[in-house]
Motif scaffolding. Sequence first.
Motif, PDB file in Angstrom:
ATOM      1  N   LEU A 141      -0.421   7.789  -0.304  1.00 29.74           N
ATOM      2  CA  LEU A 141      -0.785   8.280   1.159  1.00 29.74           C
ATOM      3  C   LEU A 141       0.487   8.515   2.315  1.00 29.74           C
ATOM      4  O   LEU A 141       1.310   8.821   2.122  1.00 29.74           O
ATOM      5  CB  LEU A 141      -0.362   6.368   2.029  1.00 29.74           C
ATOM      6  N   TYR A 186       0.652  -0.878  -0.106  1.00 29.17           N
ATOM      7  CA  TYR A 186       0.105   0.391   0.033  1.00 29.17           C
ATOM      8  C   TYR A 186       1.340   1.507   0.146  1.00 29.17           C
ATOM      9  O   TYR A 186       0.578   2.215  -0.280  1.00 29.17           O
ATOM     10  CB  TYR A 186      -0.780  -0.505   1.032  1.00 29.17           C
ATOM     11  N   ARG A 187       2.052   1.227   0.355  1.00 29.97           N
ATOM     12  CA  ARG A 187       3.577   1.720   0.219  1.00 29.97           C
ATOM     13  C   ARG A 187       3.660   2.723  -1.064  1.00 29.97           C
ATOM     14  O   ARG A 187       3.313   3.779  -1.869  1.00 29.97           O
ATOM     15  CB  ARG A 187       4.268   2.167   1.017  1.00 29.97           C
ATOM     16  N   CYS A 189      -2.819  10.738   6.966  1.00 32.80           N
ATOM     17  CA  CYS A 189      -3.715  10.006   7.936  1.00 32.80           C
ATOM     18  C   CYS A 189      -5.137  11.044   8.278  1.00 32.80           C
ATOM     19  O   CYS A 189      -5.294  11.656   8.972  1.00 32.80           O
ATOM     20  CB  CYS A 189      -2.497   9.939   9.505  1.00 32.80           C
ATOM     21  N   TYR A 205      -5.832   5.960   5.075  1.00 38.36           N
ATOM     22  CA  TYR A 205      -5.373   7.231   4.606  1.00 38.36           C
ATOM     23  C   TYR A 205      -6.338   7.275   3.527  1.00 38.36           C
ATOM     24  O   TYR A 205      -6.897   5.814   2.822  1.00 38.36           O
ATOM     25  CB  TYR A 205      -4.291   6.880   3.811  1.00 38.36           C
TER      26      TYR A 205
END
Length: 468
Positions: free
Chosen positions: A319, A313-314, A322, A328
């Motif tokens: 992202l 997901y990074r 938050c 995110y």
Amino acid sequence: MAKTSHSDVKLVRHKQLQVLRVAKTVYKNAAECSRILKEANLIKSLKYTGVPLIYDIDANIDSICIIEEYIAGKSLTEYIHRTGTLSITQIATLGIQICSVLEYLHNHVGIIHLDIKPANIIVRDEYIKGLVDKEVCGISIIDFDSSRRIDEQCTKEYGTVGFAAPEQYISSGTIDSDIYSIGILLLYMITGGHMQSMTDDIQNVCQMYSASIGSIIKRCVRHNGNQRYKTITEVKNELVCISQKKYIDNKYINKNINNNNDLICSNKKQKHIYVSGLACKIGTTHFCLCIASFLAKKNIAVVCIRHGDGNDYRDVGLLTKCSAYGTYQVYNVHIVPEYHQGVFCDLSQFTYCIHDMGIFKNQYFDEGINIVIGIVGYRTCITDVMKNVNTNTILIINHIGGKEFYKYIKKINVKHRCFRFPCIYNWHEGNELFDELAETILHLENRKKRVTWYEKIFKACKTKGYTY
């Protein structure tokens, strides 16, 4: 003091000055050599009571020797285990001193620590013995190997699970991250070392101490960094006010706290989808994002949750901020990276939770839809794996054309529902074929009342006597 295969740490005495020093000898071929040298170079010019002094850095052909200040005392972990639950005044006093050191690092030398935790806080012997006034710094912050300058970009995860801020799990540590860690550190002290992360239910603790330190903790540990204190000086000033008041201290009783070690606070109406892949890099995360995007476009609240390795997901690359939920938001899809159970997220407002489980491990979840992603021709034989998988599990074949898929499902002999994952380059964009797939899997109403290509295949195979 310590010895490993790549380093040697000794307590030594200066012959002329007759004072103790710490000598760290690191071999140049060691993996940690560059990290330790970076730490020494970062703090060698710092002259502050709460930061260990670096006296000398010398090198020869094989090793590097770092001579630094010896700090006589106990870690905050040892100190609390020995002392027990501290009073509000004691916690505020220690908090002020820790904030003072961070204030110096942030404002005067432009350094973020990024690993504030009890093991990295040394309470000096003179403070423990009451030989110094509370205005004099009685603590030291150590272990700067995760630290970096404010203008330096993060390239990896920093910090310790439980004390690290949510943004540190996606390689984005800031000054706000140290403020978050201070909040968890205050939580740790006020509960006598019992609670040390946001996976625990802090609401009861903060409510118990709402008239004093509870409100400070709550603001420090906001998921969204913009909702925390703006500077460490603000935290320090709040603690100064607390230290000047008198309180009848509430004693923390562990049995009164409802510990919750789950990442998610779910509601009974939530629907869960569990997606696993038979191998790495075959589209598991991509599928999760596609189906989440499909639901989001129907104005259905959905969140993707990563379990296991957090890199996928990074790699989405978006992202950035938050939310208050600890998620995110990317293209109307909420994403929870792998927090390693170190951050609590209240996801009760989401209708669908899509769990990206990573590599398939023969798991099956009774309360949700189970999906396995596979590809044809990989060394993991799909038919062999699916023989031992619950028949309610859905099999999705990726990287295969429509005609090849039709031929393939005629060959395999599995009792599971089997579908093809259409080619989608951008998961957040619409795709008619995938919409048909998602509607079929999720049993959503097909508003266009069209006959899907899956239904055509089902009908053709049923006519020919195939079961899949």
